[in-house]
Design a protein around this motif. Structure first.
Motif, PDB file in Angstrom:
ATOM      1  N   MET A  52      13.350 -58.599   1.280  1.00 38.15           N
ATOM      2  CA  MET A  52      13.659 -57.558   2.265  1.00 38.15           C
ATOM      3  C   MET A  52      15.085 -57.072   2.033  1.00 38.15           C
ATOM      4  SD  MET A  52      12.338 -55.888   4.882  1.00 38.15           S
ATOM      5  CE  MET A  52      10.962 -56.929   5.411  1.00 38.15           C
ATOM      6  N   SER A  54      17.802 -54.333   3.517  1.00 37.71           N
ATOM      7  CA  SER A  54      17.995 -53.429   4.650  1.00 37.71           C
ATOM      8  C   SER A  54      19.388 -52.827   4.656  1.00 37.71           C
ATOM      9  CB  SER A  54      17.734 -54.155   5.979  1.00 37.71           C
ATOM     10  OG  SER A  54      18.642 -55.217   6.182  1.00 37.71           O
ATOM     11  N   LYS A  63      17.673 -54.193  13.443  1.00 37.16           N
ATOM     12  CA  LYS A  63      18.030 -55.422  12.719  1.00 37.16           C
ATOM     13  C   LYS A  63      17.470 -56.648  13.438  1.00 37.16           C
ATOM     14  CE  LYS A  63      22.300 -53.447  10.833  1.00 37.16           C
ATOM     15  NZ  LYS A  63      23.783 -53.501  10.860  1.00 37.16           N
ATOM     16  N   LEU A  66      13.800 -56.867  12.767  1.00 38.74           N
ATOM     17  CA  LEU A  66      13.571 -57.265  11.376  1.00 38.74           C
ATOM     18  C   LEU A  66      13.774 -58.768  11.193  1.00 38.74           C
ATOM     19  CD1 LEU A  66      12.943 -56.646   8.501  1.00 38.74           C
ATOM     20  CD2 LEU A  66      15.219 -55.672   8.207  1.00 38.74           C
ATOM     21  N   LEU A  70      10.680 -61.451  10.146  1.00 42.46           N
ATOM     22  CA  LEU A  70      10.659 -62.321   8.977  1.00 42.46           C
ATOM     23  C   LEU A  70      10.396 -63.773   9.359  1.00 42.46           C
ATOM     24  CD1 LEU A  70      13.598 -60.715   6.963  1.00 42.46           C
ATOM     25  CD2 LEU A  70      11.170 -60.665   6.372  1.00 42.46           C
ATOM     26  N   TYR A  81      10.327 -65.647   2.165  1.00 37.93           N
ATOM     27  CA  TYR A  81      11.103 -64.404   2.133  1.00 37.93           C
ATOM     28  C   TYR A  81      12.563 -64.664   1.828  1.00 37.93           C
ATOM     29  CZ  TYR A  81      13.272 -65.398   6.692  1.00 37.93           C
ATOM     30  OH  TYR A  81      14.010 -65.953   7.716  1.00 37.93           O
ATOM     31  N   GLU A  82      13.205 -63.644   1.327  1.00 39.48           N
ATOM     32  CA  GLU A  82      14.657 -63.575   1.230  1.00 39.48           C
ATOM     33  C   GLU A  82      15.076 -62.222   1.794  1.00 39.48           C
ATOM     34  OE1 GLU A  82      16.815 -65.674  -2.003  1.00 39.48           O
ATOM     35  OE2 GLU A  82      14.937 -65.344  -3.096  1.00 39.48           O
ATOM     36  N   TRP A  83      16.169 -62.232   2.541  1.00 38.76           N
ATOM     37  CA  TRP A  83      16.626 -61.018   3.223  1.00 38.76           C
ATOM     38  C   TRP A  83      18.070 -60.747   2.827  1.00 38.76           C
ATOM     39  CZ3 TRP A  83      17.577 -60.629   9.239  1.00 38.76           C
ATOM     40  CH2 TRP A  83      17.905 -59.291   9.570  1.00 38.76           C
ATOM     41  N   LYS A  85      20.805 -58.144   3.767  1.00 36.95           N
ATOM     42  CA  LYS A  85      20.987 -57.132   4.809  1.00 36.95           C
ATOM     43  C   LYS A  85      22.364 -56.473   4.744  1.00 36.95           C
ATOM     44  CE  LYS A  85      22.002 -60.888   8.069  1.00 36.95           C
ATOM     45  NZ  LYS A  85      21.628 -61.504   9.358  1.00 36.95           N
TER      46      LYS A  85
END
Length: 294
Positions: A52, A54, A63, A66, A70, A81-83, A85
């Motif tokens: 992800m 953003s 945010k 989001l 996740l 997942y990896e985010w 941001k």
């Protein structure tokens, strides 16, 4: 005999100390990694995986949604997942992830990231499926090349144009005098500014005197509005506002209130049913709360 017993005791003592030391090192190593969201490739291979990305321009509420989304994907659907941001553009950190790991889906959230994401996608660093999620009506330069790997969710362009047209028609119906500022390659529609009203148009192309010309026309025609029909800088907007008239940035005249919870719920359903589709799609009525003039 006594010497032998003492020697055996010393050996046992050393062995016990070595075991304790080994245990302490293991515990410290475990504590050192606790809380660091690093996903190994083996885990990505076992589960459905998401990267992800953003934008820093997303609202605080978006945010929050989001982040919670996740966690729900991970806890309720076993999605790894990896985010990354608060990005202004896809950086070297993202490059490293694309080169070293394989993700099933990559989400790019926020128009500001589209140009750099488009470049990364074109490099062919990954075979992942890219989904671009528009956060506001398109700004100049934020369009993407929708290829075999890409899906774009955007606001309905026809709806946007209808709203803009209505806003202008409402002003014209009130017999409001308008001065237009644009580039020569973006002519004003004849229904809004007939050819006989060409003296109500100021061109920006290589025109360092545009503001002086606009000032003259506003005073000459007693204009109530200045509308920038081509993309404009904040400095240009402020100059026009200093004339004491109403000013509209036509390129950025609309704002969208998106239902991010619904948008991500629909993305989850798509992933679970393997229904990802390339190409351009419009947000549906449940995903778009409101589209309005600023």
């Amino acid at each position: 005999m006594l010497y032998k017993l003492e020697r055996n005791y010393q050996c046992m003592h050393k062995t016990r100390l070595l075991l304790i030391l080994t245990l302490l090192i293991s515990l410290l190593a475990g504590c050192g990694n606790r809380g660091i969201p690093v996903i190994k490739q083996e885990l990505l291979d076992q589960k459905m995986s998401v990267l992800m990305l953003s934008s820093s321009g997303l609202s605080a509420s978006a945010k929050d949604v989001l982040g919670q989304t996740l966690k729900n994907w991970r806890d309720g659907n076993s999605i790894a997942y990896e985010w990354v941001k608060d990005l202004n553009a896809l950086d070297d950190n993202v490059d490293s992830k694309l080169k070293s790991k394989t993700y099933d889906y990559i989400y790019v959230v926020g128009n500001e990231l589209f140009p750099s994401a488009n470049e990364k996608m074109a490099l062919g660093l990954t075979t992942s499926k890219w989904t671009f999620l528009q956060s506001q009506p398109f700004a100049e330069g934020s369009a993407i090349t929708v290829n075999e790997q890409a899906s774009l969710l955007q606001l309905d362009l026809q709806q946007i144009e209808t709203m803009k047209n209505k806003a202008i028609q409402d002003l014209l119906f009130q017999n409001v005098v308008i001065e237009w500022v644009t580039q020569s390659e973006r002519p004003i529609p004849s229904a809004w500014a007939p050819s006989e009203e060409a003296d109500h148009i100021v061109l920006l192309n290589n025109n360092n005197q545009w503001f002086q010309q606009l000032t003259f026309q506003v005073h000459q025609h007693h204009a109530a509005w200045v509308i920038f029909y081509s993309p404009v800088s904040e400095d240009q907007l402020q100059k026009a506002k200093s004339l004491g008239v109403s000013v509209m940035d036509f390129a950025g005249a609309l704002t969208a209130d998106l239902n991010w919870t619904q948008i991500f719920d629909n993305r989850l359903a798509m992933m679970k049913t393997h229904a990802w589709q390339k190409g351009i799609q419009n947000y549906n009525p449940q995903e778009l709360k409101e589209l309005k003039m600023k």
